[in-house]
Design a protein around this motif. Sequence first.
Motif, PDB file in Angstrom:
ATOM      1  N   UNK A 143     -21.999  -2.031  13.212  1.00  0.00           N
ATOM      2  CA  UNK A 143     -22.954  -0.926  13.087  1.00  0.00           C
ATOM      3  C   UNK A 143     -22.339   0.399  13.523  1.00  0.00           C
ATOM      4  N   UNK A 144     -21.485   0.363  14.535  1.00  0.00           N
ATOM      5  CA  UNK A 144     -20.762   1.580  14.916  1.00  0.00           C
ATOM      6  C   UNK A 144     -19.949   2.091  13.734  1.00  0.00           C
ATOM      7  N   UNK A 145     -19.229   1.198  13.089  1.00  0.00           N
ATOM      8  CA  UNK A 145     -18.379   1.598  11.965  1.00  0.00           C
ATOM      9  C   UNK A 145     -19.203   2.088  10.778  1.00  0.00           C
ATOM     10  N   UNK A 146     -20.283   1.391  10.470  1.00  0.00           N
ATOM     11  CA  UNK A 146     -21.133   1.810   9.354  1.00  0.00           C
ATOM     12  C   UNK A 146     -21.690   3.207   9.586  1.00  0.00           C
ATOM     13  N   UNK A 147     -22.008   3.516  10.827  1.00  0.00           N
ATOM     14  CA  UNK A 147     -22.491   4.862  11.146  1.00  0.00           C
ATOM     15  C   UNK A 147     -21.440   5.929  10.865  1.00  0.00           C
ATOM     16  N   UNK A 148     -20.160   5.528  10.841  1.00  0.00           N
ATOM     17  CA  UNK A 148     -19.070   6.468  10.571  1.00  0.00           C
ATOM     18  C   UNK A 148     -18.516   6.323   9.149  1.00  0.00           C
ATOM     19  N   UNK A 149     -19.224   5.604   8.290  1.00  0.00           N
ATOM     20  CA  UNK A 149     -18.830   5.518   6.894  1.00  0.00           C
ATOM     21  C   UNK A 149     -17.776   4.477   6.573  1.00  0.00           C
ATOM     22  N   UNK A 150     -17.498   3.570   7.514  1.00  0.00           N
ATOM     23  CA  UNK A 150     -16.529   2.493   7.280  1.00  0.00           C
ATOM     24  C   UNK A 150     -17.301   1.194   7.120  1.00  0.00           C
ATOM     25  N   UNK A 179     -16.412 -12.051  21.220  1.00  0.00           N
ATOM     26  CA  UNK A 179     -16.664 -13.399  21.724  1.00  0.00           C
ATOM     27  C   UNK A 179     -18.028 -13.938  21.351  1.00  0.00           C
ATOM     28  N   UNK A 180     -18.869 -13.138  20.723  1.00  0.00           N
ATOM     29  CA  UNK A 180     -20.195 -13.596  20.315  1.00  0.00           C
ATOM     30  C   UNK A 180     -20.659 -12.795  19.104  1.00  0.00           C
ATOM     31  N   UNK A 181     -21.649 -13.322  18.421  1.00  0.00           N
ATOM     32  CA  UNK A 181     -22.114 -12.729  17.173  1.00  0.00           C
ATOM     33  C   UNK A 181     -22.668 -11.325  17.376  1.00  0.00           C
ATOM     34  N   UNK A 182     -23.468 -11.129  18.417  1.00  0.00           N
ATOM     35  CA  UNK A 182     -24.070  -9.812  18.621  1.00  0.00           C
ATOM     36  C   UNK A 182     -23.008  -8.750  18.861  1.00  0.00           C
ATOM     37  N   UNK A 183     -21.948  -9.105  19.578  1.00  0.00           N
ATOM     38  CA  UNK A 183     -20.870  -8.147  19.793  1.00  0.00           C
ATOM     39  C   UNK A 183     -20.216  -7.717  18.494  1.00  0.00           C
ATOM     40  N   UNK A 238     -10.860  -3.719  24.342  1.00  0.00           N
ATOM     41  CA  UNK A 238     -11.658  -2.516  24.083  1.00  0.00           C
ATOM     42  C   UNK A 238     -13.145  -2.879  24.139  1.00  0.00           C
ATOM     43  N   UNK A 239     -13.821  -2.438  25.194  1.00  0.00           N
ATOM     44  CA  UNK A 239     -15.255  -2.686  25.321  1.00  0.00           C
ATOM     45  C   UNK A 239     -16.040  -1.779  24.374  1.00  0.00           C
ATOM     46  N   UNK A 240     -17.327  -2.072  24.216  1.00  0.00           N
ATOM     47  CA  UNK A 240     -18.109  -1.441  23.164  1.00  0.00           C
ATOM     48  C   UNK A 240     -18.181   0.081  23.303  1.00  0.00           C
ATOM     49  N   UNK A 241     -18.394   0.598  24.510  1.00  0.00           N
ATOM     50  CA  UNK A 241     -18.485   2.050  24.675  1.00  0.00           C
ATOM     51  C   UNK A 241     -17.193   2.736  24.230  1.00  0.00           C
ATOM     52  N   UNK A 242     -16.066   2.158  24.618  1.00  0.00           N
ATOM     53  CA  UNK A 242     -14.801   2.759  24.201  1.00  0.00           C
ATOM     54  C   UNK A 242     -14.536   2.520  22.714  1.00  0.00           C
ATOM     55  N   UNK A 243     -14.993   1.385  22.204  1.00  0.00           N
ATOM     56  CA  UNK A 243     -14.887   1.117  20.773  1.00  0.00           C
ATOM     57  C   UNK A 243     -15.544   2.243  19.975  1.00  0.00           C
ATOM     58  N   UNK A 244     -16.693   2.712  20.438  1.00  0.00           N
ATOM     59  CA  UNK A 244     -17.373   3.815  19.751  1.00  0.00           C
ATOM     60  C   UNK A 244     -16.475   5.053  19.696  1.00  0.00           C
TER      61      UNK A 244
END
Length: 319
Positions: free
Chosen positions: A99-106, A89-93, A59-65
């Motif tokens: 941050x996506x999850x925090x924006x949704x309250x998780x 595979x890396x820290x920034x990922x 699941x790439x980042x766009x679809x993760x969102x």
Amino acid sequence: MKVINVADDVRGLWAAIPMPWDAAGRLDEAIFARNVDRLAEARVDGIYTTDADGEFYAVELDEFRQVIAQFARAMQRVDCRAQVGVTWTNTQGIIDRMRVCLDHGINTFHICYPYFMPLNAGDVRRFWNELAEADPAARWIHYNTPRGHVRMLGAEYRALAAEFPEQFIGTKLGTQNYLELSDIIGATPQLSHILTDFTAVPGMLLGGRGTYSFWVNSLPAWQRRLVDLCQRGEWDAASAMQRKFNLWETSCVEQYVRRGYLHGIIGKARAAASGFLEDSGRTRSPYQPLPVVDVERLAVDFRDWWSEELAAERFSGSR
């Protein structure tokens, strides 16, 4: 959906919800939402997504969102907690996914170390410090699995819990080594140590607080009872259930694992044998689903092995 803030909020029975892909390879949002409802009705304490059984690696980042937006909407309707796997595979990922999850309250995340190359000791310290600086509101469950290449025992967890007392709140313990479980749980009783299905009973006897379960997707009432027995200290009855489950796995499932069908791939085949959850059976390339003939064989074995338990479940056992 309940927000998690401390280790004491992480306990009990947690369901590893699978990813239902449609014919175009996208998340089937309607099935996904119905499966959240089914698991909540089965009295799980929490649901988590995009870990190994949620095919996070595909699941790439766009679809993760998109996945997390749908997951958050579905979890708002139910009275249980939510967690999300953010391994990458890396820290920034990993930071991007938190941050996506925090924006949704998780705010609570399963985190395995980046898994292509092993981290050295300095890398490990830098990794957690960078996560702490990036998102102080995040709460961490370390996914302790050989896939992360770094062996974590009690001393390592004691140091991390002392350095990050508000953020480092628990572990998902993939090890099946009883001595390692004893060392980790004994050294850091303040953390919420959650076991996998294979070691739920011995791990909770040592002080673990629950299980991250794929098996609840097959026999939800049975798995709820197992965790309840452990929480009440009824170890003889719980141990008998654990023995039957582990013997089922070694007798009927291990043959497919040895052929390379792992994690969410074999998890979908297990769930299909039951019919409790909806799923298309599709997986993400290059990882292919268990062949149909094997899925059918596993379903026959499942009905034979678990006939009494199926009769006691509230769902029909087929859809």
